[in-house]
Design a protein around this motif. Structure first.
Motif, PDB file in Angstrom:
ATOM      1  N   TRP A 184       5.539  -9.865  28.887  1.00 44.42           N
ATOM      2  CA  TRP A 184       5.490 -10.498  27.552  1.00 44.42           C
ATOM      3  C   TRP A 184       6.637 -11.476  27.329  1.00 44.42           C
ATOM      4  N   LEU A 187       5.842 -18.082  20.168  1.00 39.87           N
ATOM      5  CA  LEU A 187       4.638 -17.442  20.716  1.00 39.87           C
ATOM      6  C   LEU A 187       3.526 -17.425  19.665  1.00 39.87           C
ATOM      7  N   LEU A 188       3.889 -17.074  18.422  1.00 39.08           N
ATOM      8  CA  LEU A 188       2.864 -16.996  17.373  1.00 39.08           C
ATOM      9  C   LEU A 188       2.333 -18.372  17.002  1.00 39.08           C
ATOM     10  N   ASP A 242      -0.045 -19.081  19.813  1.00 37.26           N
ATOM     11  CA  ASP A 242      -1.150 -18.131  19.974  1.00 37.26           C
ATOM     12  C   ASP A 242      -1.174 -17.173  18.773  1.00 37.26           C
ATOM     13  N   LEU A 268      -2.603 -13.765  19.154  1.00 33.53           N
ATOM     14  CA  LEU A 268      -2.108 -13.020  20.329  1.00 33.53           C
ATOM     15  C   LEU A 268      -3.276 -12.644  21.244  1.00 33.53           C
ATOM     16  N   GLY A 289       0.065 -13.218  24.940  1.00 36.23           N
ATOM     17  CA  GLY A 289      -0.179 -12.617  23.623  1.00 36.23           C
ATOM     18  C   GLY A 289      -0.697 -11.189  23.754  1.00 36.23           C
TER      19      GLY A 289
END
Length: 696
Positions: A183, A662-663, A666, A669, A674
């Motif tokens: 991750w 990241l958010l 994506d 997720l 994600g």
């Protein structure tokens, strides 16, 4: 993925499924907050013991742990009941003794047969000139000794739990860890040289030496980062859920704000103007505002908050300001009254003390929209409190309001914008941990007219001089606070201390000059004592606790803090901020009892050097640690098992950027990274966060 992924099931099984863990051990582990194998995986050894095999005990300097192969010699039984039994042994160079208390001779003979060889490991000490090991940790046959780790990890324990049981349970838990998809951002992982998750767990539980135990060891850094990243991902999800929750644009026309600003004797600072425009822009957008207003003592947060509340009123809605205690709520009411009068808006107070008809009248006026700004305690949250059109909630937070409560406030679904105020300057790492879901406005300038407060350290032995100083000040018409310490755990004793101080000051300064407030007083008496001081009828106010002194009395220019060495830095800084609000030159006298400990001396010296709350907070964090700084009990601060907020502050900032990035890339997720991050959230028990993704 609606429930916990099956790959994690073995880590979330019962503790009794681990070899060697029965009901009794499971109960002991749960006292340490360990409920499942997963918790053992994240309980890392905090030190280690060097168990490398040596030729002779002469290779170490006692007291020290040593592992040597010996030939067992004579047994000398204890002379008296419960006395020590001794076994003579010899390594490659010298003879020494093994000592056993309450040992049965036949068991010792079986464990240590004379003439045979054994590997002994334990703490070597010199007692009366004789080298000895009392109750060795390990007695092994030479062929078994290869199983002894060269560096044995030492885990945290609780009474009744042996290191051997704990280490065995931890090792069994580590055997259950699955290989998980990555991750962490690949570029970050490469740059930092971090191992994969499973390798990091194994390395952290199998240290090869002291460097592997340091927070800077790559495996530990990676695992700390995982915790911070999961936490920041939760905050980022909360933030985007709040933003997805449709906000309502509240656009003010400035008329009410202008009235307040015109009535002020000074212009707002640049920082105040900047904060107000940031808040106004948030309120005007169709996304919900979730902003933190962070300012030092006396930076003028109240004005900014009230102008924000007026934007809500100008837009045709209502605003609420919530405080954690009734005293603070009343204090807000007092400070907002003149501004509300200037603006011509109706301001009311709602607390748990409102009962019956009076309460019903207020609630009706609130529902009809006649009350435009409400000040209150958590009573504002009660079921029967309905607003006509709530646009803005201002929470004066004093740290009692964690992320979970902010989520609840958001979930009320009234699309209200949220502004959280905090008067405690917080170092950046803590601000990110506690408020990573929020946008931040910083008030880092003092309003004009705030004079610096002169701070002096005075030993309690010079009490007479302090009282003389007060006598002169009172004769000149000045006012002073005298804060008594909470020395004892029992409020009764503190009360006596405050009452005695009150009596001695009254005797020295005259009847009617000195007032007293303390926690045990009926609220009505407290209000009278405060009112007398505010109106200048009493000149010196003796108080037991910090919070009750939270009123604004510009004429008060002296703050005496008794036993200052037992207060925290932030507390002292807050107290000092109660003076220096008027035109007079102000002083703060820190009365201490000598001799001072080194830390107390450093605390008081920092206070004398600077009035910058942010610098004071950084120092406080360095000296006391994160939990103490904001009182862990009510901090809402996440508890990390591995991450260390003081030593790994920089990691928290990286985690926030990474989580938000990241958010942004994506939001569901649903991509490879994600999906891996979802597993991390389950692993870190951030189930609430997972619900937030699905809500979307």
């Amino acid at each position: 993925m609606t429930g916990r992924p099956s790959i994690l099931f073995p880590l979330f099984a019962e503790l009794e499924t681990l070899p060697g863990v029965g009901a009794k051990t499971a109960k002991l582990l749960s006292q340490m907050g360990i409920e499942r194998p997963r918790d053992l995986v994240f309980t890392l050894p905090y030190s280690g013991v060097d168990r490398r095999l040596r030729r002779s005990i002469r290779e170490v300097v006692p007291p020290a742990t040593v592992t040597v192969e010996v030939e067992v010699g004579a047994h000398v039984p204890s002379r008296r009941k419960g006395g020590p039994a001794r076994v003579f042994v010899r390594d490659a160079e010298t003879e020494f003794q093994l000592v056993f208390f309450h040992a049965r001779p036949e068991i010792l003979a079986r464990q240590l047969p004379t003439g045979q060889r054994r590997v002994i490991s334990g703490k070597l000490e010199i007692f009366d000139g004789v080298a000895q090991i009392v109750h060795p940790d390990h007695i092994l046959r030479p062929e078994e000794a290869k199983d002894l780790p060269e560096f044995e990890p030492v885990y945290p324990l609780t009474a009744g739990l042996s290191l051997r049981t704990m280490a065995k349970a931890a090792a069994a838990s580590v055997e259950r860890i699955p290989d998980l998809e990555e991750w962490i951002d690949p570029a970050l992982k490469l740059r930092e040289g971090w191992p994969d998750w499973a390798d990091a767990i194994r390395a952290a539980h199998g240290p090869k030496g002291n460097p592997d135990l340091a927070p800077t060891a790559p495996a530990r850094q990676r695992l700390a980062y995982d915790e911070f990243f999961a936490h920041q991902l939760t905050l980022a999800l909360a933030r985007s859920a709040l933003r997805r929750g449709k906000g309502r644009p509240s656009v003010g026309n400035g008329t009410l704000q202008r009235r307040v600003l015109d009535a002020l004797p000074f212009r707002p600072t640049g920082a105040q103007e900047r904060a107000i425009s940031e808040i106004a822009a948030d309120m005007a957008s169709d996304r919900r505002m979730n902003r933190l207003l962070q300012g030092d003592v006396g930076a003028g947060k109240t004005l900014v908050a009230f102008l924000a509340l007026l934007i809500a009123v100008e837009a045709g809605g209502q605003g609420v300001m919530m405080a954690p205690t009734e005293i603070l709520a009343r204090q807000h009411l007092e400070s907002l009254r003149p501004m509300a009068a200037a603006a011509g808006v109706r301001l009311e107070l709602l607390t748990g003390r409102d009962k019956g008809a009076e309460r019903a009248t207020k609630l009706a006026a609130l529902k009809e929209g006649k009350i435009q700004v409400l000040v209150g305690t958590h009573a504002v949250f009660q079921k029967d409190v309905d607003f006509h059109d709530l646009r803005l909630a201002v929470v004066d937070e004093q740290h009692r309001f964690g992320v979970a409560q902010r989520m609840e406030l958001g979930a009320k679904g009234r699309a209200a914008d949220v502004l959280v105020m905090t008067a405690t300057p917080i170092p950046r790492s803590l601000a990110l941990a506690n408020y990573g879901d929020m946008d931040v406005s910083l008030l880092d300038e003092k309003p004009p007219g705030r004079k610096p407060v002169q701070t002096a350290l005075v030993a309690t032995s010079r009490m007479e001089e302090v009282v003389d100083h007060l006598r002169r000040a009172v004769a000149e018409g000045r006012q002073a606070y005298w804060v008594c310490p909470l020395v004892e755990e029992s409020e009764v004793v503190d009360l006596t201390a405050a009452q005695e101080r009150f009596r001695s000051l009254r005797a020295a300064l005259g009847e009617g000059v000195v007032g007293l407030v303390h926690g045990q007083m009926p609220p009505s008496e407290k209000d009278v004592a405060m009112a007398d001081f505010v109106a200048g009828r009493t000149k010196v106010l003796v108080a037991t606790t910090v919070i009750e002194v939270g009123v604004n009395v510009p004429n008060a220019s002296i703050m005496v803090i008794e036993r200052a060495e037992i207060f925290g830095l932030a507390q002292l800084h807050q107290l000092r901020g109660r003076v220096g609000r008027g035109s007079e030159k102000s002083t703060c006298l820190l009365l201490y009892q000598s001799p001072l400990s080194e830390t107390a001396e450093r605390r008081l010296a920092i206070l004398r050097e600077t009035e910058d709350g942010f610098r004071i907070a950084e120092e406080d964090l360095a000296m006391r640690g994160a939990g103490d700084l904001i009182g862990t009990a009510q901090s809402g601060l996440p508890k990390f098992r591995i991450g260390d907020l003081e030593r790994q502050a920089a990691l928290m900032a990286v985690a926030q950027d990474d989580a938000r990035a990241l958010l942004a890339a994506d939001p569901e997720l649903s991509g490879p990274r994600g999906r891996a991050a979802r597993v991390l959230l389950w692993l870190m028990e951030q189930d609430r966060a997972i619900r937030l993704i699905t809500v979307g």
